[in-house]
Motif scaffolding. Structure first.
Motif, PDB file in Angstrom:
ATOM      1  N   LEU A  59       0.832  -1.196   0.000  1.00  0.00           N
ATOM      2  CA  LEU A  59       0.000   0.000   0.000  1.00  0.00           C
ATOM      3  C   LEU A  59       0.868   1.246   0.000  1.00  0.00           C
ATOM      4  O   LEU A  59       0.641   2.167  -0.803  1.00  0.00           O
ATOM      5  CB  LEU A  59      -0.907  -0.015   1.238  1.00  0.00           C
ATOM      6  CG  LEU A  59      -1.689   1.271   1.519  1.00  0.00           C
ATOM      7  CD1 LEU A  59      -2.687   1.569   0.403  1.00  0.00           C
ATOM      8  CD2 LEU A  59      -2.416   1.168   2.875  1.00  0.00           C
ATOM      9  N   PHE A  60       1.862   1.293   0.879  1.00  0.00           N
ATOM     10  CA  PHE A  60       2.720   2.472   0.934  1.00  0.00           C
ATOM     11  C   PHE A  60       3.454   2.691  -0.391  1.00  0.00           C
ATOM     12  O   PHE A  60       3.513   3.805  -0.894  1.00  0.00           O
ATOM     13  CB  PHE A  60       3.730   2.349   2.074  1.00  0.00           C
ATOM     14  CG  PHE A  60       4.753   3.457   2.068  1.00  0.00           C
ATOM     15  CD1 PHE A  60       4.427   4.730   2.506  1.00  0.00           C
ATOM     16  CD2 PHE A  60       6.038   3.227   1.581  1.00  0.00           C
ATOM     17  CE1 PHE A  60       5.357   5.755   2.470  1.00  0.00           C
ATOM     18  CE2 PHE A  60       6.976   4.242   1.544  1.00  0.00           C
ATOM     19  CZ  PHE A  60       6.638   5.519   1.991  1.00  0.00           C
ATOM     20  N   ARG A  61       4.020   1.621  -0.946  1.00  0.00           N
ATOM     21  CA  ARG A  61       4.762   1.774  -2.199  1.00  0.00           C
ATOM     22  C   ARG A  61       3.863   2.266  -3.326  1.00  0.00           C
ATOM     23  O   ARG A  61       4.271   3.085  -4.146  1.00  0.00           O
ATOM     24  CB  ARG A  61       5.421   0.442  -2.576  1.00  0.00           C
ATOM     25  CG  ARG A  61       6.629   0.096  -1.719  1.00  0.00           C
ATOM     26  CD  ARG A  61       7.445  -1.013  -2.350  1.00  0.00           C
ATOM     27  NE  ARG A  61       6.695  -2.261  -2.443  1.00  0.00           N
ATOM     28  CZ  ARG A  61       6.717  -3.210  -1.513  1.00  0.00           C
ATOM     29  NH1 ARG A  61       7.461  -3.053  -0.420  1.00  0.00           N
ATOM     30  NH2 ARG A  61       6.022  -4.330  -1.664  1.00  0.00           N
ATOM     31  N   ARG A  62       2.652   1.780  -3.373  1.00  0.00           N
ATOM     32  CA  ARG A  62       1.707   2.226  -4.406  1.00  0.00           C
ATOM     33  C   ARG A  62       1.414   3.712  -4.248  1.00  0.00           C
ATOM     34  O   ARG A  62       1.415   4.468  -5.234  1.00  0.00           O
ATOM     35  CB  ARG A  62       0.422   1.400  -4.307  1.00  0.00           C
ATOM     36  CG  ARG A  62      -0.738   1.894  -5.163  1.00  0.00           C
ATOM     37  CD  ARG A  62      -0.416   1.863  -6.637  1.00  0.00           C
ATOM     38  NE  ARG A  62      -1.618   2.128  -7.424  1.00  0.00           N
ATOM     39  CZ  ARG A  62      -1.597   2.548  -8.687  1.00  0.00           C
ATOM     40  NH1 ARG A  62      -0.433   2.743  -9.310  1.00  0.00           N
ATOM     41  NH2 ARG A  62      -2.728   2.761  -9.335  1.00  0.00           N
ATOM     42  N   VAL A  63       1.164   4.162  -3.032  1.00  0.00           N
ATOM     43  CA  VAL A  63       0.866   5.576  -2.791  1.00  0.00           C
ATOM     44  C   VAL A  63       2.079   6.434  -3.137  1.00  0.00           C
ATOM     45  O   VAL A  63       1.949   7.458  -3.833  1.00  0.00           O
ATOM     46  CB  VAL A  63       0.436   5.797  -1.330  1.00  0.00           C
ATOM     47  CG1 VAL A  63       0.302   7.282  -1.026  1.00  0.00           C
ATOM     48  CG2 VAL A  63      -0.873   5.067  -1.047  1.00  0.00           C
ATOM     49  N   ARG A  64       3.246   6.027  -2.662  1.00  0.00           N
ATOM     50  CA  ARG A  64       4.460   6.797  -2.950  1.00  0.00           C
ATOM     51  C   ARG A  64       4.721   6.880  -4.448  1.00  0.00           C
ATOM     52  O   ARG A  64       5.078   7.941  -4.971  1.00  0.00           O
ATOM     53  CB  ARG A  64       5.657   6.171  -2.247  1.00  0.00           C
ATOM     54  CG  ARG A  64       6.960   6.950  -2.420  1.00  0.00           C
ATOM     55  CD  ARG A  64       8.130   6.241  -1.782  1.00  0.00           C
ATOM     56  NE  ARG A  64       8.284   4.894  -2.354  1.00  0.00           N
ATOM     57  CZ  ARG A  64       9.150   3.994  -1.903  1.00  0.00           C
ATOM     58  NH1 ARG A  64       9.921   4.279  -0.865  1.00  0.00           N
ATOM     59  NH2 ARG A  64       9.230   2.807  -2.471  1.00  0.00           N
ATOM     60  N   ASP A  65       4.515   5.773  -5.167  1.00  0.00           N
ATOM     61  CA  ASP A  65       4.725   5.800  -6.617  1.00  0.00           C
ATOM     62  C   ASP A  65       3.767   6.771  -7.285  1.00  0.00           C
ATOM     63  O   ASP A  65       4.156   7.544  -8.186  1.00  0.00           O
ATOM     64  CB  ASP A  65       4.546   4.411  -7.213  1.00  0.00           C
ATOM     65  CG  ASP A  65       5.735   3.495  -6.955  1.00  0.00           C
ATOM     66  OD1 ASP A  65       6.787   4.009  -6.511  1.00  0.00           O
ATOM     67  OD2 ASP A  65       5.613   2.282  -7.190  1.00  0.00           O
ATOM     68  N   LEU A  66       2.509   6.744  -6.889  1.00  0.00           N
ATOM     69  CA  LEU A  66       1.533   7.658  -7.489  1.00  0.00           C
ATOM     70  C   LEU A  66       1.911   9.115  -7.230  1.00  0.00           C
ATOM     71  O   LEU A  66       1.834   9.955  -8.132  1.00  0.00           O
ATOM     72  CB  LEU A  66       0.132   7.368  -6.947  1.00  0.00           C
ATOM     73  CG  LEU A  66      -0.600   6.176  -7.562  1.00  0.00           C
ATOM     74  CD1 LEU A  66      -1.873   5.883  -6.786  1.00  0.00           C
ATOM     75  CD2 LEU A  66      -0.927   6.438  -9.036  1.00  0.00           C
ATOM     76  N   VAL A  67       2.301   9.411  -5.994  1.00  0.00           N
ATOM     77  CA  VAL A  67       2.691  10.792  -5.674  1.00  0.00           C
ATOM     78  C   VAL A  67       3.902  11.193  -6.507  1.00  0.00           C
ATOM     79  O   VAL A  67       3.952  12.289  -7.081  1.00  0.00           O
ATOM     80  CB  VAL A  67       2.981  10.933  -4.169  1.00  0.00           C
ATOM     81  CG1 VAL A  67       3.550  12.317  -3.858  1.00  0.00           C
ATOM     82  CG2 VAL A  67       1.705  10.707  -3.359  1.00  0.00           C
TER      83      VAL A  67
END
Length: 564
Positions: A261-269
């Motif tokens: 979840l964190f990696r997905r959010v960070r990638d999107l940002v």
């Protein structure tokens, strides 16, 4: 280059500090001096520097190899120091500001540029053992000495390690509350319980608009983003954007949990940020067509290697164009700016006051206002900074030209207590005067002349008449007496190019090419970037009505920091 390699915090690196690799002259003494500089919680010293840093290099190798043939004369350092000081001293806009000096670039781009700079570079400014401009005679270094002795404490990739550090499981865990980034709350009362005066800028109950703090120190990935209030509020916007993206992913991709979840959010940002840097920031500040030429035709000058580097012509000269965009005062919000009901506390926010409401303020944070966090009356109203169709000319940056506003000649935060105790007034004045410091730094670090760079790019060089156009007598006298009409410092040259070729509303052809190629090239060099993933905003987060994020104002709206 892997996106996550070497990410780190520069929490205690104040603006302008730098370090040396262990094989550079004086490195041990310099490491001892840096007792307050930490990376991911550890003091930088000796061999650690090489492990956490990346190289600087020269964009134009042929010019560097022929040093000093294409550079300012090196035979009389004392005379050149005096001539550059005279030139920088003359680069001051008259007060009050000329209304014709406003550009068509909204004011946010000045500080967005600073935020980008803090994300990709750290180490080319101010007084250090390797490159000290606060001396009576500045000695020019050879390009070989510079590339050996100076290291970049940032990855040049636009990967937002200034926001993320090394993630919630790393040494920067203090930045996080689970997968969310911590945001501080503004103060409604002083520490003594007295009410803070003024009107709310944000809706009732929406008080998370400060950086998260440990005492007065901002707990963020790069302490320089608490240097002035506008860039601090820009950083807050990205903290809130991450948290808003986190909530969006939880709703729209509920199968993701934990680290995924964190990696997905960070990638999107990161992808949104990188895309906006290219398609909003660069297309606004560079000459029309430059960005598309590079995206479609490739990089011609900056071709990152496997061990990608930061070009010195970019970081020491071209990318300092934002200094000329700074305004002497801002229409900041209802309390410190225009207020229809006439109840503003001040009619504008003077530039110098923006340094009094950050954790780096002297003598006390927030101007001794009785609170260790940001008072609610100083939350920025981004509506006064972001709109290209704004009818108020004072909501725009100053033109990109060779005239800096007077407050940039008295940068109090650039002089430490040690400087005040050890340096004579004349040398303290050098540190406070941004134009003088920039010019001396370029000389010290062997930056080629504007004419040499124009020739290397195949761009017609500015004529003597163009270099003198629109200048005051003092500035033209400094150009003539210094011999700078034939060999012009690159930083000055690119500002003048913007002034005469783009009317100060964008960089000129040479400046545009250096800035756009460097930033796009760094994104291309990052295998984890949006360009390598073939990502567009259509694959990113969306507003409830399906709208996409295609501008910085859209990102601010999604983050909840742009009032309706």
């Amino acid at each position: 280059m892997a996106t996550d390699h070497g990410t780190r915090m520069l929490q205690h690196l104040r603006h302008g500090a730098d370090v040396l690799p262990d094989d550079a002259p004086g490195a041990k003494a310099e490491a001892d001096r840096l007792a307050t500089v930490s990376l991911a919680g550890s003091v930088v010293a000796g061999h650690d520097v090489a492990e956490v840093s990346t190289p600087f290099g020269y964009l134009f190798d042929d010019l560097a190899d022929a040093f000093p043939q294409h550079h300012l004369p090196t035979g009389d350092p004392a005379g050149m120091t005096a001539r550059l000081t005279a030139l920088g001293t003359a680069m001051v806009e008259q007060a009050p500001a000329d209304p014709a000096g406003n550009s068509v670039i909204p004011a946010v781009y000045t500080y967005w540029g600073q935020f980008i700079d803090h994300d990709i570079t750290a180490n080319t400014d101010r007084k250090t053992l390797f490159s000290d401009v606060a001396v009576e005679v500045v000695e020019p270094r050879t390009p070989a000495d510079v590339t050996t002795g100076l290291r970049n404490l940032r990855q040049p990739a636009l990967n937002l390690d200034s926001v993320y550090g090394d993630g919630p499981q790393g040494a920067s865990a203090a930045l996080y509350d689970g997968p969310a980034l911590r945001v501080g709350r503004v103060a409604l009362t002083t520490d003594a319980g007295d009410p803070v005066p003024g009107q709310r800028v944000t809706p009732e109950g929406d008080d998370s608009h400060d950086l998260f703090r440990d005492g007065t120190t901002a707990v963020i990935g790069d302490g320089r983003n608490d240097e002035n209030l506008v860039v601090a509020q820009f950083h807050v916007a990205f903290l809130r954007f991450h948290n808003a993206v986190l909530e969006w992913v939880r709703v729209n991709e509920p199968h993701l949990i934990g680290r995924a979840l964190f990696r997905r959010v960070r990638d999107l940002v990161r992808f949104h940020y990188q895309w906006l840097v290219v398609h909003d920031y660069l297309k606004t500040v560079t000459a029309t067509g430059t960005v598309d030429q590079i995206l479609l035709g490739g990089n011609r000058v900056f071709r990152p290697r496997h061990d990608t580097y930061m070009p010195l012509e970019f970081s020491v000269a071209a990318y300092r164009f934002g200094h000329s965009m700074v305004r002497g005062a801002y229409d900041f919000n209802l309390n410190f700016g225009r207020n229809p009901d006439g109840t503003a506390l001040l009619p504008t926010a003077p530039f110098g006051l923006l340094f009094a409401f950050t954790g780096g303020a002297r003598p006390a944070p927030f101007n001794g206002g009785g609170t260790t966090t940001l008072p609610f009356n100083w939350v920025i109203d981004w509506n006064r900074f972001v709109h290209k169709g704004d009818g108020d000319a004072t909501h725009f940056a100053r033109r990109i030209d060779t005239r800096l506003v007077p407050p940039l000649t008295q940068m109090v935060n650039q002089v430490t207590p040690d400087d005040e105790a050890q340096l004579p007034d004349l040398l303290q004045a050098v540190l406070r005067h941004l134009a003088v410091r920039n010019l001396l730094r370029g000389y010290s670090l062997a930056i080629p002349t504007g004419q040499a760079v124009a020739a290397a790019l195949g761009v017609p060089a500015l004529t003597t008449a163009e270099l003198q156009a629109g200048n005051g007598d003092e500035l033209n006298r400094a150009l003539t007496d210094g011999g700078f009409l034939e060999a012009t410092p690159l930083w000055f040259y690119l500002l003048k190019e913007a002034e005469v070729k783009s009317n100060g509303n964008a960089l000129g052809p040479a400046g545009s090419r250096i800035v756009a190629e460097t930033l796009i090239g760094q994104i291309r060099a990052d295998e984890g970037s949006y360009l390598h993933r073939g990502w567009t905003p259509a694959r990113g987060v969306r507003f409830p009505d399906g709208g996409l994020i295609v501008s910085i104002s859209d990102l601010f709206r999604f983050a909840g920091v742009l009032p309706a």
